[in-house]
Motif scaffolding. Sequence first.
Motif, short mmCIF file in Angstrom:
data_model
loop_
_atom_site.label_atom_id
_atom_site.label_comp_id
_atom_site.label_asym_id
_atom_site.label_seq_id
_atom_site.Cartn_x
_atom_site.Cartn_y
_atom_site.Cartn_z
N PRO A 221 107.72 33.43 -41.89
CA PRO A 221 108.38 32.60 -42.89
C PRO A 221 108.48 33.27 -44.26
O PRO A 221 107.73 34.21 -44.55
N ALA A 222 109.38 32.78 -45.07
CA ALA A 222 109.39 33.17 -46.49
C ALA A 222 108.24 32.47 -47.20
O ALA A 222 107.76 31.43 -46.77
N TRP A 223 107.77 33.08 -48.29
CA TRP A 223 106.67 32.50 -49.06
C TRP A 223 107.23 31.66 -50.20
O TRP A 223 108.03 32.14 -51.00
N SER A 224 106.80 30.40 -50.26
CA SER A 224 107.26 29.50 -51.33
C SER A 224 106.10 28.93 -52.11
O SER A 224 106.28 28.04 -52.93
N GLY A 225 104.90 29.46 -51.87
CA GLY A 225 103.73 28.95 -52.57
C GLY A 225 103.52 29.63 -53.91
O GLY A 225 104.37 30.38 -54.42
N ALA A 226 102.35 29.37 -54.50
CA ALA A 226 102.02 29.93 -55.82
C ALA A 226 101.93 31.45 -55.74
O ALA A 226 101.51 32.01 -54.71
N THR A 227 102.32 32.12 -56.81
CA THR A 227 102.31 33.58 -56.84
C THR A 227 101.33 34.13 -57.88
O THR A 227 101.34 35.32 -58.16
N ASN A 228 100.49 33.26 -58.43
CA ASN A 228 99.59 33.71 -59.50
C ASN A 228 98.16 33.23 -59.34
O ASN A 228 97.40 33.20 -60.29
N LYS A 229 97.79 32.82 -58.14
CA LYS A 229 96.41 32.41 -57.90
C LYS A 229 96.00 32.78 -56.49
O LYS A 229 96.84 33.08 -55.65
N ASN A 230 94.70 32.74 -56.24
CA ASN A 230 94.19 33.14 -54.94
C ASN A 230 94.83 32.32 -53.82
O ASN A 230 94.95 31.09 -53.93
N ALA A 231 95.25 33.01 -52.76
CA ALA A 231 95.81 32.35 -51.58
C ALA A 231 94.71 32.14 -50.55
O ALA A 231 93.71 32.87 -50.51
N SER A 232 94.89 31.16 -49.70
CA SER A 232 93.91 30.90 -48.63
C SER A 232 94.00 32.00 -47.58
O SER A 232 95.02 32.68 -47.45
N ASN A 233 92.93 32.16 -46.82
CA ASN A 233 92.94 33.13 -45.73
C ASN A 233 94.06 32.83 -44.75
O ASN A 233 94.74 33.74 -44.25
N ALA A 234 94.27 31.54 -44.46
CA ALA A 234 95.31 31.17 -43.50
C ALA A 234 96.70 31.56 -44.01
O ALA A 234 97.54 32.06 -43.25
N ASP A 235 96.96 31.32 -45.31
CA ASP A 235 98.26 31.68 -45.87
C ASP A 235 98.46 33.19 -45.90
O ASP A 235 99.58 33.68 -45.68
N ILE A 236 97.40 33.93 -46.18
CA ILE A 236 97.53 35.39 -46.19
C ILE A 236 97.88 35.88 -44.79
O ILE A 236 98.76 36.73 -44.61
N LYS A 237 97.22 35.33 -43.79
CA LYS A 237 97.51 35.76 -42.42
C LYS A 237 98.94 35.39 -42.01
O LYS A 237 99.61 36.13 -41.30
N SER A 238 99.41 34.25 -42.47
CA SER A 238 100.69 33.75 -41.97
C SER A 238 101.89 34.16 -42.80
O SER A 238 103.00 34.20 -42.28
N SER A 239 101.70 34.48 -44.10
CA SER A 239 102.88 34.59 -44.95
C SER A 239 102.83 35.65 -46.03
O SER A 239 103.79 35.75 -46.79
N LEU A 240 101.77 36.41 -46.16
CA LEU A 240 101.64 37.32 -47.30
C LEU A 240 101.26 38.73 -46.86
O LEU A 240 100.74 38.94 -45.76
N GLY A 241 101.51 39.69 -47.74
CA GLY A 241 101.08 41.06 -47.51
C GLY A 241 101.92 41.81 -46.49
O GLY A 241 101.38 42.61 -45.75
N LEU A 242 103.25 41.57 -46.47
CA LEU A 242 104.09 42.27 -45.51
C LEU A 242 105.50 42.42 -46.05
O LEU A 242 106.04 41.50 -46.66
N GLY A 243 106.10 43.58 -45.82
CA GLY A 243 107.49 43.81 -46.18
C GLY A 243 108.26 44.35 -45.00
O GLY A 243 107.68 44.93 -44.09
#
Length: 562
Positions: A221-243
């Motif tokens: 998915p695209a990321w639509s959450g906050a971009t300036n605070k710590n993300a949860s482990n679940a969100d990092i696994k599912s939606s962050l840190g990839l291009g």
Amino acid sequence: MKRIWSILLTMTVALTLLCPMTAYAATGEGNIDGGGGNLGDATSHGSWNPGNEGVRVTIVRSDDHAVVSTPIDLTNRAPAASIYHFGKVSKLQYTNGVALSPVQGSYTCIKPTQAVPRIISTNGRNNIEAIKSYFTDEQVIRAIANYSGMDFDTLIGGEYKILLEPIAYYKFEGVMIATTATEAVLYDEIVGGQLRYWMGSLTAKNLPLSMFLETPDLGYPAWSGATNKNASNADIKSSLGLGIVRFEEQPEDPVITTYDYEYRVNTEVITAVDVSGGQSDPDNPARVTFTIDGRDYHVDNVYYPEGDSQLAWVRWTTPDTPQDMVITVRVSGPGNAHGTINCKIVDLDQNPPPNPVADDRNDSFTPSSIPSREQKTSNYWTIWRPWWYEYWVWHGDDEDGYWCDHGWWEFDLDRYSASLSATMRITPDNKNPTAGSRSMKSGYGVNQLVTTDVSSTQSSATTPAQNAVSYFSEFNYEMFWRLLEQMGGGYNTRFEFQKNEYSTYRGRTHFTPIWYPNGSYTVNTWLIDCWTPAGMLSMNLSDSLTIRGSLWDDWHIAPLEP
């Protein structure tokens, strides 16, 4: 920390899910965004110096998301080869079940001729445009192809994509570590949250938020959450840190909507998903593949107009043993998508009532109300049917030219339905010598007959009703039950009690307790497992007899005649 790492080096750690970011290359466009925030101060537990970073690069086949190259790490500032790391594993590989595997030393990376722009922000203002420009630059793409051992023209031909994952090199508990955002989360889960506690501003914020998707791709998915605070482990696994870098415009990926199911053993069922998004018509149909217990079931030519959806389903038979199953679903065609369905398969023939005995008592018994079990007696579903609308246009002048069909696909919606009806009747057992047609004494048995009728306008997408479970007043319609036996097949069938092992004649009977009080005696039966693409049909049935007296009333004791 070194002790923890030495323990990790001797074990295999199971993994979970991950996630994304996208860009296009050479002749494409970027789909990358990023964020972050201020970093905390270094402590005795951990520290990171800006610039100690890199990018993991993996080549992936577009249609099935298979990793086709060994990932490589690019960095401007190579760490010591003795750094601790987790090998060259991409986020997609972790998603597909590869375990976290710690390695001490032998770390390899590449310092490219063309320097990598700053990836991890220290203040939330990372230069996304510079990152997009770098990874869509032809010379950089040529270098990546060379590093990965792939022909450049093959790489940019449209069948492959490049996955990008930001990497950080940092010290934690006295040990230098290299991790992607996903690896940091998986490692944090192993050390009980200590990495997040001491290094969260890096590993839970600036590292994962340095790259994420603007639009969905590769099933992420695209990321639509906050971009300036710590993300949860679940969100990092599912939606962050990839291009993702792709080399030609791809159709929008479809979306799979899945549903979890509970099934009975050895039952014919229908498992369905809803496919939407993208565009699927006869010129570019979708194919849905269900993988069930190691076998692939294909549903071809799934059509739906833009902005709508279509159910796709498979009819199969569950195993004959209870278990938890995971069904994977993949959509290919105009884009790709993946999903999972969790199935719990249960055996209801495991809790029959105990043997009733003559001296049973229950002086405090009070009849309970019949519970409202799930009931759905009709379902409706639809299938899109495409047809070509002809629109002929003349090309040329009045005497010299030709007609050309400039038509388009239209869609009609075919509607289908199924309905379930049933009757239930209990009667005194035919071995009962004193029973009336609708009354009996307690302690004797009752027989049961359930008759069913299933009608459908699409029989290939409708199963018969296949199971019925009876619950009894003396057990307050819980505790114990009887799974009935199907006495025929097809859409018009009947159910009766199974043969009772405590019956002298092995009759299909249920014995009422001898202590049951005078009054109404009601059996409740749940008729289930009539499956359609829109779900299961079921009915909540009941019938009653009247109890008058007990079996003891039929006993007579007298002296023997001389």
